[in-house]
Design an enzyme around this catalytic site. Structure first.
Site, PDB file in Angstrom:
ATOM      1  CG  PHE A 268      -2.002   0.927   1.254  1.00 36.01           C
ATOM      2  CD1 PHE A 268      -3.255   0.525   0.820  1.00 36.01           C
ATOM      3  CD2 PHE A 268      -1.843   2.235   1.687  1.00 36.01           C
ATOM      4  CE1 PHE A 268      -4.328   1.404   0.817  1.00 36.01           C
ATOM      5  CE2 PHE A 268      -2.910   3.126   1.679  1.00 36.01           C
ATOM      6  CZ  PHE A 268      -4.156   2.710   1.245  1.00 36.01           C
TER       7      PHE A 268
ATOM      8  CE1 TYR B 237      -9.346   3.162   6.339  1.00 35.08           C
ATOM      9  CE2 TYR B 237      -8.458   4.491   8.122  1.00 35.08           C
ATOM     10  CZ  TYR B 237      -8.340   3.957   6.866  1.00 35.08           C
ATOM     11  OH  TYR B 237      -7.216   4.210   6.124  1.00 35.08           O
ATOM     12  CE  LYS B 238      -7.826   0.064   4.890  1.00 34.50           C
ATOM     13  NZ  LYS B 238      -6.371   0.102   4.779  1.00 34.50           N
TER      14      LYS B 238
ATOM     15  CG  ASP C  46       0.158  -1.711   7.348  1.00 37.59           C
ATOM     16  OD1 ASP C  46      -0.955  -2.096   7.755  1.00 37.59           O
ATOM     17  OD2 ASP C  46       0.330  -0.651   6.742  1.00 37.59           O
TER      18      ASP C  46
ATOM     19  NE  ARG D 146      -9.444  -3.590  -2.618  1.00 31.68           N
ATOM     20  CZ  ARG D 146      -9.067  -2.896  -1.559  1.00 31.68           C
ATOM     21  NH1 ARG D 146      -7.966  -3.210  -0.907  1.00 31.68           N
ATOM     22  NH2 ARG D 146      -9.783  -1.878  -1.124  1.00 31.68           N
TER      23      ARG D 146
HETATM   24  C1  LIG Z   1      -5.719   1.345   4.702  1.00 31.23           C
HETATM   25  C2  LIG Z   1      -4.237   1.256   4.843  1.00 31.23           C
HETATM   26  C3  LIG Z   1      -3.497   2.330   5.346  1.00 31.23           C
HETATM   27  C4  LIG Z   1      -4.200   3.609   5.712  1.00 31.23           C
HETATM   28  O1  LIG Z   1      -3.373   4.623   6.139  1.00 31.23           O
HETATM   29  P1  LIG Z   1      -3.967   5.919   6.833  1.00 31.23           P
HETATM   30  O2  LIG Z   1      -2.794   6.721   7.148  1.00 31.23           O
HETATM   31  O3  LIG Z   1      -4.692   5.443   8.085  1.00 31.23           O
HETATM   32  O4  LIG Z   1      -4.910   6.576   5.877  1.00 31.23           O
HETATM   33  C5  LIG Z   1      -2.124   2.156   5.481  1.00 31.23           C
HETATM   34  N1  LIG Z   1      -1.509   1.006   5.128  1.00 31.23           N
HETATM   35  C6  LIG Z   1      -2.211  -0.045   4.633  1.00 31.23           C
HETATM   36  C7  LIG Z   1      -1.517  -1.318   4.278  1.00 31.23           C
HETATM   37  C8  LIG Z   1      -3.581   0.065   4.465  1.00 31.23           C
HETATM   38  O5  LIG Z   1      -4.268  -0.961   3.965  1.00 31.23           O
END
Ligand SMILES: *Cc1c(COP(=O)(O)O)cnc(C)c1O
Length: 413
Positions: free
Chosen positions: A130, A225-226, A200, A372
């Site tokens: 990500f 939030y996921k 992560d 997805r």
């Molecule tokens: C959703 C997600 C984020 C989100 O980062 P924010 O700083 O909270 O917006 C970061 N890393 C991964 C792997 C994600 O899936």
């Protein structure tokens, strides 16, 4: 109909009737007519959240005002939520705190980890991660003399674990493909090479049992939030292994909430002992209140049952769609290598997903060609998965995705 399914809708209804998690559906406020397969991007709203957030706004803020910092436990909230979240990620109660965002928390723990490996200057990341994780690592290494980020794929990691590697940052579940990595094995190999491991867990926390402590992870970050259903922009969390906390690690976002005595208002910084030194600012209490409600739900749910149902739902979906024309299943088939989503490659993935959304089946799209579908066992039924697969077959067979309106792109995909 070319659905090459071995499972009928009636069989799915029987699975629903025997589902030990079925009652959790009532805990979520999903609109009628929607099959929600995007809980891996933004989890659904728990029914009790609006009332709880309204109570914090009207009573704790509106009526009790500044007194709530003490009387409603606002000051303690990041720690209390950290203690409650800890069992979901296999952490000890003193090793987790809820604050800021995943990106900001990664900045803090990566900086701390680099400082714990003086003389080593390479951060290894996954080139397909990500991107915010890569951007943050670029930012952190840019601030440290001689430091650099090197991007490799997880399967090439071992060949790059040389004596200059200070830290490795990986996602437990790949946000695009849904591949689940071997957390204990990778952590052990990284540490045997003298480096530190940051995980992560954005796409695994709340989706499957995460065992940071048993895996010996050094640090971790994740969002709420996921799969944790705490709402858009809800605060993230970070984890620091007790052995590192005992050594008093430093992090550069040394704001007043990480100070040993924030209300002494002293001009010099002195970090709090323990996980508190990773705090920076005032907590976002409305998002934290929503997380509290989510954790009420999670504290009654059995993670092993969630994992079992997640694998059954993803197995079902894969078996129903794998033979559809133009569709390639990208997510690994082996359970040990699968998170809680299914990614399908299709050359016209974007308009196909839009056509599905128009039918009430909400998934999402990740460039260049991945559709997805996230599977959240607490509020998804087997019958809905069967219906979603049928909709996908119909969209592809009818060619309705070719309608021009389905190719228009919004800001967020
Ligand atoms: C959703 C997600 C984020 C989100 O980062 P924010 O700083 O909270 O917006 C970061 N890393 C991964 C792997 C994600 O899936």
């Amino acid at each position: 109909m070319t659905l090459t399914t071995r499972t009928t809708r009636e069989e799915c209804a029987a699975l629903d009737a025997a589902d030990p998690l079925a009652a959790f559906r009532e805990e979520f406020a999903l609109p009628p007519g929607v099959i929600y397969l995007d809980g891996n991007s933004l989890g659904a709203l728990p029914v009790r959240t609006p009332q709880r957030v309204a109570q914090v706004v009207e009573q704790e803020w509106g009526h009790d005002l500044i007194r709530s910092w003490n009387d409603a436990g606002w000051f303690e909230q990041p720690y209390r939520l950290g203690r409650r979240l800890a069992p979901l990620i296999g952490a000890g109660p003193q090793e987790v705190v809820v604050c800021d965002t995943t990106s900001v928390n990664l900045f803090k723990v990566l900086s701390a980890a680099l400082a714990l490996r003086p003389g080593r200057r390479t951060v290894l990341g996954d080139g397909e991660a990500f991107p915010t994780d890569l951007y943050i690592a670029e930012g952190v290494t840019g601030l440290v003399e001689g430091a650099r980020q090197v991007l490799v794929r997880p399967e090439e990691l071992d060949a790059h674990l040389d004596a200059d590697v200070a830290v490795v940052v990986l996602s437990h579940v790949d946000y695009r493909t849904g591949e689940l990595l071997d957390m204990p094995g990778i952590t052990a190999r990284v540490q045997a090479a003298g480096a530190l491991m940051i995980w992560d867990v954005c796409h695994s926390a709340g989706a499957l049992p995460v065992e940071l402590g048993a895996a010996g992870a050094d640090f971790a970050v994740g969002c709420t939030y996921k799969y944790l259903n705490s709402g858009p922009g809800a605060p993230a969390f970070l984890y620091v292994a007790e052995r590192h906390l005992a050594a008093g690690p430093t992090q550069p976002l040394s704001g007043w909430f990480g100070h040993a005595r924030p209300f002494a208002f002293e001009p010099g910084y002195e970090a709090k002992p323990g996980i508190g030194r990773f705090l920076t600012s005032s907590p976002s209490l409305l998002g934290q209140a929503a997380l509290g409600v989510s954790l009420d739900v999670w504290e009654r749910a059995d993670l092993a049952a969630i994992r079992a149902k997640s694998l059954a739902l993803t197995d079902l979906f894969v078996s129903l769609v794998e033979d559809l024309d133009g569709v390639e299943v990208v997510t690994p088939r082996e359970h040990a290598r699968r998170g809680s989503q299914v990614a399908l490659r299709h050359a016209d993935g974007y308009p196909v997903v839009q056509a599905l959304i128009a039918r009430g089946v909400i998934g999402d799209f990740r460039a260049p060609d991945l559709m997805r579908f996230g599977f959240t066992p607490l509020y998804l039924s087997y019958t809905e998965v069967w219906d979603a697969a049928r909709h996908l077959a119909e969209v592809l067979e009818s060619g309705e995705w070719r309608e021009e309106r389905f190719s228009r792109r919004g800001e967020v995909t």
